[in-house]
Design a protein around this motif. Structure first.
Motif: not given
Length: 157
Positions: A90-93, A129-136, A154-156
């Motif tokens: 749910e939070t990591h890929y 651009g996709y979501h401010p909480n999506l981090k790479l 990861r989705m923070e």
């Protein structure tokens, strides 16, 4: 959804052919450093805009890591990437790219020195651009000479 669209590899091939001509003209007029900087800014801007549009297509208009993952076939279409998935929840890929046809394509087009600007450069901007909480987090790329690309999303909260 993702399977109905033009694959990103083919889209990048078309864009690169066009960008090459523009880049060469800018380089002749402004010098290599300034031409690369302008191209890089334009690519980042386009990546953020594209990501925002894709985010709006998420179920209920709510971008999520699950929806982001569901878009991945756009990037892998046509065997564009060979991927080893390490973690997907749910939070990591997390995955490694072990073959990148994008890098191969740019080399074949004589654009090896611009490959990172035209492709790798987009990945973090796409997250923004996709979501401010999506981090790479990525420390290496095949385009940069590594054996693999290490993507850690990861989705923070």
């Amino acid at each position: 959804m993702a399977e109905d669209r033009l694959g990103i590899l083919e889209q990048r091939r078309i864009e690169a052919a066009f960008a090459k001509g523009i880049y060469e003209e800018m380089k002749a007029e402004l010098g290599e450093a300034q031409a690369k900087a302008i191209l890089s800014r334009a690519v980042v801007k386009l990546a953020k805009e594209s990501a925002a549009a894709m985010a709006k297509e998420a179920p209920g208009g709510e971008p999520s890591l699950a929806h982001f993952i569901a878009l991945q076939p756009l990037w892998t279409k046509g065997d564009a990437l060979q991927i080893d998935t390490l973690r997907k929840d749910e939070t990591h890929y997390d995955f490694n790219v072990t073959r990148c046809r994008y890098a191969e394509m740019y080399r074949e087009m004589g654009l090896a020195d611009l490959g990172a600007v035209l492709s790798c450069n987009r990945d973090g901007a796409f997250c923004d651009g996709y979501h401010p909480n999506l981090k790479l987090e990525r420390t290496q790329t095949i385009m940069g000479g590594a054996t693999h690309c290490d993507f850690r999303y990861r989705m923070e909260e």
